[in-house]
Design a protein around this motif. Structure first.
Motif, PDB file in Angstrom:
ATOM      1  N   TYR A   1     -35.111  14.153  22.372  1.00  0.00           N
ATOM      2  CA  TYR A   1     -36.329  13.991  23.171  1.00  0.00           C
ATOM      3  C   TYR A   1     -36.218  14.786  24.462  1.00  0.00           C
ATOM      4  O   TYR A   1     -35.131  14.879  25.064  1.00  0.00           O
TER       5      TYR A   1
ATOM      6  N   ARG B   1     -45.152   2.137  26.244  1.00  0.00           N
ATOM      7  CA  ARG B   1     -44.467   0.857  26.442  1.00  0.00           C
ATOM      8  C   ARG B   1     -45.401  -0.154  27.101  1.00  0.00           C
ATOM      9  O   ARG B   1     -45.475  -1.322  26.696  1.00  0.00           O
TER      10      ARG B   1
ATOM     11  N   PHE C   1     -32.518   8.385  25.413  1.00  0.00           N
ATOM     12  CA  PHE C   1     -33.951   8.290  25.702  1.00  0.00           C
ATOM     13  C   PHE C   1     -34.403   6.831  25.660  1.00  0.00           C
ATOM     14  O   PHE C   1     -35.235   6.397  26.468  1.00  0.00           O
ATOM     15  N   SER C   2     -33.833   6.063  24.749  1.00  0.00           N
ATOM     16  CA  SER C   2     -34.141   4.636  24.670  1.00  0.00           C
ATOM     17  C   SER C   2     -33.762   3.922  25.961  1.00  0.00           C
ATOM     18  O   SER C   2     -34.541   3.124  26.500  1.00  0.00           O
TER      19      SER C   2
ATOM     20  N   GLN D   1     -41.011  13.830  28.207  1.00  0.00           N
ATOM     21  CA  GLN D   1     -41.722  12.855  27.382  1.00  0.00           C
ATOM     22  C   GLN D   1     -41.621  11.434  27.927  1.00  0.00           C
ATOM     23  O   GLN D   1     -42.244  10.513  27.393  1.00  0.00           O
ATOM     24  N   ALA D   2     -40.849  11.253  28.996  1.00  0.00           N
ATOM     25  CA  ALA D   2     -40.628   9.908  29.522  1.00  0.00           C
ATOM     26  C   ALA D   2     -41.925   9.273  30.030  1.00  0.00           C
ATOM     27  O   ALA D   2     -42.134   8.064  29.878  1.00  0.00           O
TER      28      ALA D   2
ATOM     29  N   THR E   1     -36.195   4.886  28.799  1.00  0.00           N
ATOM     30  CA  THR E   1     -37.595   4.478  28.704  1.00  0.00           C
ATOM     31  C   THR E   1     -37.788   2.990  28.430  1.00  0.00           C
ATOM     32  O   THR E   1     -38.920   2.505  28.450  1.00  0.00           O
ATOM     33  N   ARG E   2     -36.699   2.285  28.149  1.00  0.00           N
ATOM     34  CA  ARG E   2     -36.747   0.858  27.814  1.00  0.00           C
ATOM     35  C   ARG E   2     -37.551   0.597  26.539  1.00  0.00           C
ATOM     36  O   ARG E   2     -38.129  -0.464  26.344  1.00  0.00           O
TER      37      ARG E   2
ATOM     38  N   ALA F   1     -43.831   8.002  27.090  1.00  0.00           N
ATOM     39  CA  ALA F   1     -43.146   6.822  26.572  1.00  0.00           C
ATOM     40  C   ALA F   1     -43.460   5.588  27.418  1.00  0.00           C
ATOM     41  O   ALA F   1     -43.649   4.489  26.886  1.00  0.00           O
ATOM     42  N   GLU F   2     -43.523   5.751  28.740  1.00  0.00           N
ATOM     43  CA  GLU F   2     -43.820   4.622  29.616  1.00  0.00           C
ATOM     44  C   GLU F   2     -45.252   4.122  29.398  1.00  0.00           C
ATOM     45  O   GLU F   2     -45.506   2.913  29.400  1.00  0.00           O
TER      46      GLU F   2
END
Length: 268
Positions: free
Chosen positions: A44, A56, A10-11, A48-49, A14-15, A52-53
């Motif tokens: 995750y 970020r 997931f990291s 959820q991406a 999503t950076r 997350a964006e």
């Protein structure tokens, strides 16, 4: 069925760093869809991406986590107003960066500015202080310090206490673009004080220190530290503890160019 991925995957998607994702879980900003009960792995959902964006991008704009929570919980009609409320902070930060670039230009054009500091050896007396220690990074240090002083002043007001000397900070760690660290916020209160809440009262021991005074904006204070470092090297002394910054006049009523900050670095 919703597809779940481990935190590392997931990291990468999503950076957001694994460290950031763990923090966002702890503070309730972005919880994993599931935590494996046997391994403790955070899992995750791919859905959820998008959230997350959003996080970020807002963090890249230095929006505080609590404000991001409000944005994520808001209705579509409320979001523009919440984002607009952050715009003045961005302007302040832009102006601060512009001022720092101007200061760097002046420093490069006139390097002797680093040598303008008079350094003396002084014994700083022991003091009883209202104290609050916080961990922060460079982006949040200003807010952390302001909130810390606010907390101390509130606790002192509740206790009917007044400052007996100028407030100061103790930098227990180096706080820079790559490192977070601990800063201790202190207001001298005199003996016998007792404060409620997160504020504590402690005795600061007397210390012999190399001392200089910086005049001007606080974000231009680095040359004072450079001068002290050079002095320690030239004189053959060793640093004996964390540096202290004492604020000698009130920024609420003093022009930025006239602000005075005493920087004291204990000697071994």
């Amino acid at each position: 069925m919703t597809r779940l991925v481990r935190i590392g995957t997931f990291s990468a998607m999503t950076r957001l760093s694994v460290k950031a994702l763990r923090l966002y879980d702890e503070v309730g900003l972005l919880r994993p869809a599931k935590v494996d009960p046997s391994s403790g792995y955070r899992l995750y959902a791919l859905t959820q991406a998008g959230q997350a964006e959003t996080i970020r991008r807002l963090r890249a704009l230095d929006m505080p986590i609590e404000d991001i929570k409000r944005v994520l919980a808001a209705s579509p009609a409320q979001v523009p107003g919440l984002l607009e409320a952050h715009r003045p902070r961005l302007r302040v930060e832009r102006d601060r960066h512009d001022h720092m670039l101007d200061a760097i230009t002046r420093m490069i054009d006139n390097e002797e500015r680093l040598m303008d500091y008079t350094i003396t050896v002084e014994t700083l007396p022991s003091q009883t202080v209202a104290s609050l220690r916080r961990r922060t990074d460079l982006a949040g240090v200003g807010v952390t310090i302001a909130e810390g002083f606010g907390t101390l002043v509130g606790a002192m007001t509740m206790a009917g206490r007044q400052p007996v000397a100028a407030p100061f900070l103790v930098f227990h760690d180096v706080i820079d673009a790559d490192n977070a660290g601990d800063v201790e916020i202190c207001i001298p209160v005199g003996a016998g004080a007792a404060l409620a809440g997160p504020a504590g009262v402690r005795r600061v021991d007397a210390v012999t220190a190399a001392v200089t005074t910086h005049r001007g904006r606080h974000d231009e204070i680095a040359p004072a530290y450079h001068a002290l470092t050079a002095w320690f090297t030239e004189q053959g002394y060793e640093v004996g503890g964390p540096p202290r910054e004492t604020y000698l006049n009130d920024p609420a009523v003093t022009a930025e160019a006239d602000l005075l900050t005493q920087v004291a670095w204990p000697m071994a």
